[in-house]
Design a protein around this motif. Structure first.
Motif, short mmCIF file in Angstrom:
data_model
loop_
_atom_site.label_atom_id
_atom_site.label_comp_id
_atom_site.label_asym_id
_atom_site.label_seq_id
_atom_site.Cartn_x
_atom_site.Cartn_y
_atom_site.Cartn_z
N GLN C 58 -42.11 16.79 -13.73
CA GLN C 58 -40.96 16.53 -12.87
C GLN C 58 -41.03 15.08 -12.40
OE1 GLN C 58 -41.09 18.11 -8.94
NE2 GLN C 58 -38.91 18.62 -8.92
N ASP C 79 -46.91 17.31 -11.83
CA ASP C 79 -46.86 18.77 -11.81
C ASP C 79 -47.42 19.19 -10.46
OD1 ASP C 79 -49.59 18.43 -12.05
OD2 ASP C 79 -49.67 19.05 -14.15
N GLY C 99 -36.49 14.14 -9.23
CA GLY C 99 -36.62 15.58 -9.09
C GLY C 99 -36.29 16.36 -10.34
N GLY C 101 -36.59 17.46 -14.47
CA GLY C 101 -37.66 17.60 -15.45
C GLY C 101 -37.49 16.59 -16.58
N SER C 124 -32.61 22.73 -16.42
CA SER C 124 -32.98 24.12 -16.18
C SER C 124 -32.00 25.05 -16.89
CB SER C 124 -32.97 24.42 -14.69
OG SER C 124 -31.64 24.63 -14.29
N TYR C 140 -34.69 22.36 -10.01
CA TYR C 140 -35.63 21.95 -11.05
C TYR C 140 -37.06 22.33 -10.73
CZ TYR C 140 -31.57 20.02 -12.93
OH TYR C 140 -30.33 19.92 -13.46
N GLU C 141 -37.23 23.11 -9.68
CA GLU C 141 -38.55 23.60 -9.37
C GLU C 141 -39.04 24.52 -10.49
OE1 GLU C 141 -40.18 23.45 -5.79
OE2 GLU C 141 -39.17 21.56 -6.20
N ILE C 143 -38.65 24.30 -13.61
CA ILE C 143 -38.78 23.72 -14.93
C ILE C 143 -40.18 23.89 -15.49
CG2 ILE C 143 -38.86 21.53 -16.13
CD1 ILE C 143 -36.41 20.84 -14.36
#
Lengths: 223, 225, 150
Positions: C58, C79, C99, C101, C124, C140-141, C143
């Motif tokens: 990210q 990461d 933020g 990926g 995503s 995008y958490e 990803i």
């Protein structure tokens, strides 16, 4: 022989209608994704095309097994028709994927597991069609292509699960939770439209194959 | 005839023809060397780059050469209508497959024993020090290639344009063993004898066993009349 | 009938191939790594220097600096454990932002900076129409899936 059944004509009409409605909704009525913008609308072609190709190759598998069990030429023609239309849909999936990849990912193509296995799936079924195209004896053609069709279907779950098994650039499959409901419904509508288009094309192709087979036997007797 | 002696008879016959005429072996070897030459010329005088991709080039050369020789697998019989004879002979048709398979593996391995040292000279690779692990990898990769290749060669035997069809069907099926062979060869050449290469070797073993069983099993469908 | 015996055999074979194929692919599962995460690349230390590879993670919020004149892009990829500085020269992909990926092709330099030759955005699997102020920050958490980072 003779004319195709009226059912196929109705199927074609329904496919065309649903395709027009689905495309219109996808293009003009549903708001595009907040992040990607207009290009996200490609989803309504890309994903239905991919799923339809998976369905098509599953039907090739069924037809191939049936042929080997019953040695019924109809099962062979069914498998062949599904394979031919399936190849068109998987090629469409790759093409729309590239068009989608350039603006979002930044590249047309990368050798990530999803893209690589999908390209291999196309290669396997192009091989299936080639083996049919190059064999003259109907029995052998059916038997060999059935073997390739059964073995080739194994590639389908591998393609589908590739995004789960491996790290990829391609995103994992969307689910109702990750997609807002109006996008989801448009998506499903277009999937249905693609399935109808597939059924129509496969039915027409199977009919053509039946006529070809009859021609083949007549020519064999003439000689 | 028992399966074992059927297999042995076919291998013996084919090897005898090969040893007496040396038709396949010489042209295969020359072709493989040509492939390596073409790569060297196409890539240019970048020795570090050549060294880094040597494993890939080597296996591409082996696969191209192997496909050429596969299409000749059943040629000796076919010319004289002998395949009919082999098939008519009482007993399990799988003997034909196993015999041809053994012959193909031996022929390819013989070629590789010359090709590997030749590539060591061309690309300045450390082969002598890693001879044993490399030999193991070459054997596993060659078995994987030949198992599927001998099967598809029989399947495409009576087709028009089989020279094109064979690679078209075969190459997609060869992706797993090719990945395994190239990666483990490269790791060994980079001086990584058994650590990371082990996973790739396991992959090749799994592939070889699986497809050996499967291809032997369904071979009768391929040659059934 | 010999025929049907053959067919059952063939079906059995298909089952064997399917399961064994999964085995083969399962073997590939740990070997085929499309990209390394920052913490994996850090763990490789100096061994990874000058090796061409892909790095995925990210874009660390607040780390992006963009020189439009020189087309110079500098940012950090992270990461959950580690992070690595990245230098890239060229146009940014349209979706590039803090933020998001990314998967980057390039190689680690001696100075600990990853020199990128190709920058790809990994988005995503979420698709949502704009709502008011839009752009969900947590999107995008997901990803880097849990489990891919040890």
């Amino acid at each position: 022989m003779g004319r195709s059944s009226p059912l196929v004509g109705w199927l074609g009409g329904a496919a065309l209608t649903l395709m027009l409605i689905g495309s219109a909704i996808g293009l003009f009525f549903v708001a595009a994704d907040a992040e990607q913008g207009e290009v996200q609308r490609l989803m309504y072609v890309h994903v239905p095309a991919a799923w339809t190709a998976f369905v098509a190759f599953f039907l090739v598998f069924i037809g191939s097994v049936l042929y080997l069990v019953q040695r019924d030429p109809r099962a062979d023609r069914f498998a062949a028709a599904c394979a031919e239309v399936g190849v068109v849909f998987i090629a469409l999936t790759l093409a729309t994927g590239m068009l989608w990849g350039k603006p979002t990912w930044g590249v047309w193509w990368t050798w990530d597991p999803r893209l690589t296995t999908t390209a291999l799936l196309l290669a396997v079924f192009v091989g299936y069609l080639a083996i049919r195209g190059f064999s003259d004896d109907p029995d052998r053609r059916a038997r060999w292509s059935a073997v390739v069709g059964i073995l080739g279907f194994i590639q389908v779950p591998i393609v589908y699960l590739s995004v789960v098994w491996w790290r990829t650039l391609h995103q994992p499959p969307s689910s109702p939770r990750s997609v807002s409901s109006e996008i989801l419904w448009t998506w499903m509508l277009n999937f249905l439209a693609f399935l109808l288009v597939f059924s129509y094309l496969a039915a027409r192709r199977a009919r053509l194959a039946r006529i070809e087979a009859e021609l083949e036997t007549r020519q064999a007797y003439d000689v | 005839m028992a399966l074992g002696s059927r297999v042995a008879a076919i291998v013996w016959k084919d090897l005898l023809i090969e040893v007496r005429t040396k038709a396949s072996f010489h042209s295969m070897l020359f072709f493989a060397a040509l492939v390596l030459f073409v790569f060297s010329f196409a890539i240019g005088p970048d020795t570090p780059l050549l060294k880094r991709i040597a494993a890939g080039l080597l296996w591409v050369a082996i696969i191209f050469t192997g496909i050429l020789s596969l299409s000749r697998t059943y040629q000796a019989e076919e010319a004289g209508g002998g395949l009919e004879g082999l098939r008519m002979a009482p007993g399990d048709p799988r003997g034909i497959y196993l015999g041809k398979l053994a012959g193909n593996i031996l022929l390819l391995l013989a070629m590789e024993t010359i090709l590997f040292p030749a590539s060591a000279v061309l690309f300045q690779l450390e082969i002598a020090r890693n001879a044993l692990p490399l030999a193991g990898i070459a054997i596993l990769g060659t078995i994987g290639f030949s198992v599927v290749g001998t099967f598809y060669a029989a399947l495409t035997l009576n087709l028009r344009a089989r020279e094109i069809l064979l690679p078209l069907l075969l190459i997609p099926a060869l992706v797993p063993p090719l990945l395994g062979a190239v990666n483990s060869t490269q790791l060994v050449l980079d001086g990584n004898p058994l650590g990371e290469a082990a996973v790739w070797v396991r992959l090749m073993v799994a592939y070889d066993v699986t497809f050996f069983v499967v291809c032997t099993w369904i071979f009768p469908v391929a040659v059934e009349e | 009938m010999a025929n049907s015996k053959l067919v059952w055999g063939l079906l059995g074979v298909a089952a064997v191939v399917a399961s064994a194929g999964m085995l083969v692919v399962g073997g590939l599962k740990d070997n085929v790594v499309y990209f390394l995460t920052p913490s994996e690349l850090v763990a490789r230390g100096t061994e990874a220097v000058d090796q061409p590879l892909r790095l995925g993670g990210q874009v660390k919020p607040g780390s992006v600096s963009w020189d439009a004149e020189e087309m110079d892009l500098i940012f950090a990829v992270r990461d959950s454990v580690g992070e690595i500085g990245v230098r890239y020269t060229g146009a940014q992909p349209a979706m590039f932002r803090e933020g998001i990926g990314v998967v980057i092709e390039g190689s680690m330099q001696g100075d600990g900076i990853f020199e990128a030759t190709n920058l790809m955005v990994k988005h995503s699997n979420e698709y949502k129409a704009p709502h008011g102020d839009s752009i969900p920050e947590t999107m995008y958490e997901s990803i880097i899936r849990p489990g891919t980072v040890e």
